[in-house]
Write an enzyme that holds these catalytic residues in place. Structure first.
Site, short mmCIF file in Angstrom:
data_model
loop_
_atom_site.label_atom_id
_atom_site.label_comp_id
_atom_site.label_asym_id
_atom_site.label_seq_id
_atom_site.Cartn_x
_atom_site.Cartn_y
_atom_site.Cartn_z
N TRP A 158 0.87 -1.20 0.00
CA TRP A 158 0.00 0.00 0.00
C TRP A 158 0.90 1.24 0.00
O TRP A 158 1.81 1.35 0.82
CB TRP A 158 -0.89 -0.04 1.24
N ASP A 200 -0.64 -5.75 9.35
CA ASP A 200 -1.61 -4.71 9.03
C ASP A 200 -2.94 -5.40 8.72
O ASP A 200 -3.04 -6.15 7.74
CB ASP A 200 -1.12 -3.89 7.82
N LYS A 238 -13.04 -0.11 6.90
CA LYS A 238 -13.70 -0.84 5.82
C LYS A 238 -14.79 -1.77 6.34
O LYS A 238 -15.92 -1.71 5.88
CB LYS A 238 -12.68 -1.66 5.02
C1 LMR Z 1 -6.92 2.70 -0.17
O1 LMR Z 1 -5.93 1.97 -0.16
O2 LMR Z 1 -7.45 3.12 -1.20
C2 LMR Z 1 -7.54 3.12 1.13
O3 LMR Z 1 -6.91 2.46 2.18
C3 LMR Z 1 -7.64 4.59 1.30
C4 LMR Z 1 -6.31 5.23 1.54
O4 LMR Z 1 -6.18 5.94 2.55
O5 LMR Z 1 -5.38 5.08 0.73
#
Ligand code: LMR
Length: 396
Positions: free
Chosen positions: A130, A211, A246
């Site tokens: 991420w 996570d 979520k």
């Molecule tokens: C995402 O990955 O789209 C979500 O977790 C929102 C974010 O804060 O990036």
């Protein structure tokens, strides 16, 4: 003062929402930020949350400060959800926890804690991970490195390469693992693979940092916790950043939890005092509201059952949408097989197309998703799936 600052490029994920809003094409499609949407493209308040809000409105009598660790009922309920009822580490007082402002807040204070423990700790993240993991952890002053995770060419996990790298990581370093519904790829470890990773963690002595942002969106709330619980059973110390954005649909309330499993109960109050001091130095204490709602839901059997049913519904809808996309891609003449999308889990899929193709489908068809080829599956619906697949096929 500010004249020295350069303007920064928009956030790679949140910036997509602004670009989408500015697009005047009536047929635009938003598969960007990870937010659950229904068939109409709305993100309604989860029913159990709406009921909990009504109860809280009636019962709340004060807005005075809550305790620095947060709403205790929330913490207890979340620990049971994450680690299972009667978890031996919890019973042995080996678990410290603090409510945090969202999963992001939890990731950040845990990174600060790691920095206090070992200035030289390196945090290993999956390649890819991420996008926001990098600033959340890196801005705490920790070095980051990557372990192999996903191969776009074969749309599968590079498990052997991942394990080979994990075997080289020394004690004192930290390995960030996604509990389930890997963001951005949607590709999750099997239970057997989790067992192998846990064995390596045991042998090497590195610290697992889990996570957990999508619990319940993969298989179900219990199965999705398998890897996280296995780690807690297998090694003396684990840290977990959990989010309720979520699965409770509490995106804007910022409800998260930072969990620290310690080697022995003597360390627990020490770690608890450190994490609270870190939070105090950044934002003082967490917002109460979202945690109070989750506390109400998790401690009322009927409300909890209704919430679990809603999580099941969201998950099943996303699973059906995957199958629909795969079928439509084939029907509309995609030059490659997209059935791997059915094997991925949760809210995201990596379509395994190039950034140029992602940008082309955005420019030519107003379809918005992350350059890495990550799509938010929940943004698909019966009305847009045909146009979406035709747009994708046109740029392949
Ligand atoms: C995402 O990955 O789209 C979500 O977790 C929102 C974010 O804060 O990036």
């Amino acid at each position: 003062m500010f004249e020295v600052l350069p303007a920064l490029a928009p956030d790679p994920i949140l910036g997509l929402s602004a670009a989408f809003r500015a697009d005047t094409n009536p047929n635009k499609i938003d598969l960007g930020v990870g937010v659950y949407k229904d068939e109409q493209g709305n993100t309604p308040i989860v029913g159990a949350v709406a009921q909990a809000q009504a109860r809280l409105l009636e019962s709340e009598t004060s807005k005075t400060y809550i305790t620095p660790q947060g709403v205790q009922g929330y913490i207890d309920g979340m620990l049971e959800l994450l680690l299972g009822k009667g978890n031996p580490a919890v019973l042995a007082n080996r678990v410290a926890a603090v409510q945090a402002p969202g999963g992001c807040g939890a990731l950040r204070i845990l990174a600060e804690l790691l920095k206090r423990c070992n200035d030289n700790a390196k945090v290993w993240v999956s390649d890819p991970t991420w996008a926001n993991h990098i600033p959340l952890i890196g801005n705490a002053g920790l070095a980051l490195d990557t372990y192999p995770y996903f191969d776009k060419a074969t749309a599968s996990i590079r498990f052997d390469a991942m394990l080979d790298t994990l075997k080289t990581i020394p004690k004192g370093d930290v390995v960030l693992l996604h509990a389930c519904c890997h963001n951005p790829t949607g590709a999750d470890l099997t239970q057997d693979q989790w067992r192998q990773v846990a064995e390596v963690a045991q042998q090497q002595g590195w610290l697992p940092f889990i996570d957990s942002a999508y619990l319940g969106f993969g298989d179900d709330l219990e199965t999705d916790a398998f890897g996280m619980r296995l780690m807690v059973e297998s090694v003396p110390e684990v840290i977990i950043a959990a989010s309720c954005s979520k699965n409770f649909g509490l995106y804007r309330e910022r409800v998260g939890l930072a969990v620290m499993v310690t080697e022995n109960s003597a360390q627990t109050p020490i770690v608890q005092s450190q994490i609270q001091a870190i939070a105090r130095g950044i934002y003082s204490m967490p917002p109460s509201y979202g945690g109070a709602l989750v506390d109400i839901i998790l401690h009322d059997d009927a409300l909890k059952a209704s919430w679990v049913a809603e999580v099941d519904e969201m998950r099943n809808r996303m699973r059906d949408l995957r199958a629909l996309l795969v079928t439509k891609m084939a029907e509309n003449g995609a030059p490659k097989d997209f059935s791997f999308v059915n094997d991925q889990k949760g809210m995201f899929s990596f379509l395994c197309i190039t950034p140029e193709q992602v940008q082309a489908v955005r420019a030519e068809h107003s379809v918005y998703f992350v350059d890495s080829s990550r799509v938010n599956i929940a943004g698909i619906n019966l009305s847009n799936v045909d146009a979406l697949s035709k747009a994708l096929v046109s740029v392949l």
